[in-house]
Design a protein around this motif. Structure first.
Motif, short mmCIF file in Angstrom:
data_model
loop_
_atom_site.label_atom_id
_atom_site.label_comp_id
_atom_site.label_asym_id
_atom_site.label_seq_id
_atom_site.Cartn_x
_atom_site.Cartn_y
_atom_site.Cartn_z
N ILE A 76 0.84 -1.19 0.00
CA ILE A 76 0.00 0.00 0.00
C ILE A 76 0.88 1.24 0.00
O ILE A 76 1.81 1.36 0.80
CB ILE A 76 -0.95 0.00 1.21
N LEU A 77 0.58 2.16 -0.92
CA LEU A 77 1.26 3.45 -1.00
C LEU A 77 0.45 4.51 -0.26
O LEU A 77 1.01 5.42 0.34
CB LEU A 77 1.43 3.85 -2.47
N GLY A 78 -0.88 4.39 -0.30
CA GLY A 78 -1.72 5.40 0.35
C GLY A 78 -3.19 5.20 0.04
O GLY A 78 -3.63 4.11 -0.34
N LYS A 79 -3.93 6.29 0.17
CA LYS A 79 -5.38 6.30 -0.05
C LYS A 79 -5.75 7.46 -0.97
O LYS A 79 -5.11 8.52 -0.96
CB LYS A 79 -6.15 6.46 1.27
N THR A 85 -14.69 19.95 0.65
CA THR A 85 -14.69 21.38 0.38
C THR A 85 -15.46 21.66 -0.90
O THR A 85 -15.82 20.73 -1.63
CB THR A 85 -13.25 21.90 0.23
N SER A 86 -15.72 22.90 -1.19
CA SER A 86 -16.42 23.23 -2.42
C SER A 86 -15.45 23.99 -3.33
O SER A 86 -14.97 25.05 -2.94
CB SER A 86 -17.64 24.10 -2.12
N PRO A 87 -15.10 23.48 -4.50
CA PRO A 87 -15.55 22.19 -5.03
C PRO A 87 -14.81 21.04 -4.35
O PRO A 87 -13.74 21.25 -3.77
CB PRO A 87 -15.16 22.28 -6.50
N ILE A 88 -15.39 19.83 -4.45
CA ILE A 88 -14.71 18.67 -3.86
C ILE A 88 -13.37 18.50 -4.57
O ILE A 88 -13.24 18.78 -5.75
CB ILE A 88 -15.58 17.39 -3.92
N THR A 89 -12.37 18.08 -3.82
CA THR A 89 -11.00 18.02 -4.33
C THR A 89 -10.47 16.59 -4.27
O THR A 89 -10.48 15.98 -3.20
CB THR A 89 -10.08 18.94 -3.48
N PRO A 90 -9.97 16.08 -5.42
CA PRO A 90 -9.35 14.75 -5.37
C PRO A 90 -8.07 14.81 -4.55
O PRO A 90 -7.20 15.65 -4.79
CB PRO A 90 -9.07 14.42 -6.84
N THR A 91 -7.97 13.94 -3.57
CA THR A 91 -6.85 13.94 -2.63
C THR A 91 -6.18 12.58 -2.65
O THR A 91 -6.85 11.55 -2.67
CB THR A 91 -7.37 14.26 -1.21
N PHE A 92 -4.85 12.61 -2.64
CA PHE A 92 -4.06 11.39 -2.65
C PHE A 92 -3.09 11.47 -1.47
O PHE A 92 -2.13 12.23 -1.51
CB PHE A 92 -3.29 11.26 -3.97
N ASP A 93 -3.39 10.72 -0.43
CA ASP A 93 -2.55 10.68 0.76
C ASP A 93 -1.57 9.52 0.58
O ASP A 93 -1.91 8.37 0.81
CB ASP A 93 -3.40 10.49 2.01
N THR A 97 5.04 7.46 1.92
CA THR A 97 6.17 8.33 1.57
C THR A 97 6.04 9.73 2.16
O THR A 97 6.81 10.62 1.82
CB THR A 97 6.31 8.45 0.04
N SER A 98 5.03 9.93 3.01
CA SER A 98 4.77 11.24 3.63
C SER A 98 4.53 12.34 2.59
O SER A 98 4.91 13.49 2.79
CB SER A 98 5.91 11.64 4.57
N GLN A 99 3.87 11.98 1.48
CA GLN A 99 3.52 12.96 0.45
C GLN A 99 2.00 13.05 0.36
O GLN A 99 1.28 12.09 0.63
CB GLN A 99 4.13 12.55 -0.90
N LEU A 100 1.55 14.24 -0.03
CA LEU A 100 0.12 14.52 -0.11
C LEU A 100 -0.14 15.32 -1.37
O LEU A 100 0.52 16.34 -1.62
CB LEU A 100 -0.31 15.30 1.12
N PHE A 101 -1.09 14.86 -2.18
CA PHE A 101 -1.40 15.55 -3.43
C PHE A 101 -2.87 15.94 -3.45
O PHE A 101 -3.75 15.10 -3.36
CB PHE A 101 -1.08 14.64 -4.63
N PHE A 102 -3.10 17.25 -3.53
CA PHE A 102 -4.44 17.80 -3.71
C PHE A 102 -4.53 18.20 -5.18
O PHE A 102 -3.89 19.16 -5.61
CB PHE A 102 -4.67 19.02 -2.82
N GLY A 138 5.17 17.53 -1.89
CA GLY A 138 6.03 16.56 -2.56
C GLY A 138 5.55 16.03 -3.90
O GLY A 138 6.26 15.28 -4.55
N VAL A 139 4.36 16.39 -4.33
CA VAL A 139 3.82 15.93 -5.61
C VAL A 139 3.29 17.14 -6.37
O VAL A 139 2.57 17.96 -5.80
CB VAL A 139 2.68 14.89 -5.43
N ALA A 140 3.65 17.25 -7.65
CA ALA A 140 3.24 18.41 -8.44
C ALA A 140 2.18 18.09 -9.49
O ALA A 140 1.46 18.98 -9.94
CB ALA A 140 4.46 19.02 -9.13
#
Length: 174
Positions: A76-79, A85-93, A97-102, A138-140
């Protein structure tokens, strides 16, 4: 390239009445790290989503690595989920690797003809290019490709939430 993941989960839709077109309510998925396979054999990576979408959700423990016989075992890498929020935001936790992508959707194209339709038979969700919403760590950028299943039904069969199984490749860049 930072990571390549297989997302396995559900695309969720809200139905306010029977017969109307469902409205997207985001997704919930576990992300499995297949980066090592991507560097060795990208063609094999592309074979995973069509196999993955037909594996029963009950057959894969939520907190364990996923096993694809003849391909490999992937931790498993994450979820993946959507914020409220408005608008709903795709989130990758990417907690491994302690990285978070909104993400924010930059481009969407229909899945290619012949993409795996998934167990619900509704078809494959679009391929996406996602940019950083400005809050990521950490993610662009991210791409959702080689999708299988997850597409909304044409009309709502019942009132409430409809969850449609899907699998997809996610490619994350720094």
């Amino acid at each position: 390239l930072l990571h390549v993941a297989i997302g396995k989960g559900t695309q969720n839709y809200t139905c306010t009445s029977v017969g109307v077109v469902p409205v997207s309510d985001g997704a919930l998925a576990t992300l499995y790290d297949i980066t090592s396979l991507a560097f060795l054999n990208v063609a094999m990576v592309h074979k995973v989503p069509p196999l993955c979408v037909n594996i029963s959700p009950n057959a894969v423990p939520e907190d364990k690595a996923i096993i694809f016989p003849g391909i490999g075992t992937f931790p498993i890498l994450g979820k993946h989920y959507f914020t409220n929020t408005s608008p709903i935001t795709p989130t990758f936790d990417l907690f491994a690797t302690s990285q978070l992508f909104f993400g924010t959707k930059l481009l969407a194209i229909p899945a290619p003809e012949g993409a795996a339709v998934g167990p619900a038979g509704t078809g494959a969700i679009p391929w996406l290019e996602l940019g950083d919403s400005g809050l990521s760590v950490g993610v662009a950028a991210g791409y959702r490709v080689v999708t299988a299943g997850g597409n909304l039904p044409s009309t709502c069969p019942t009132i409430g939430i409809i969850s449609v199984q899907y699998c997809a490749e996610y490619w994350f860049y720094g």
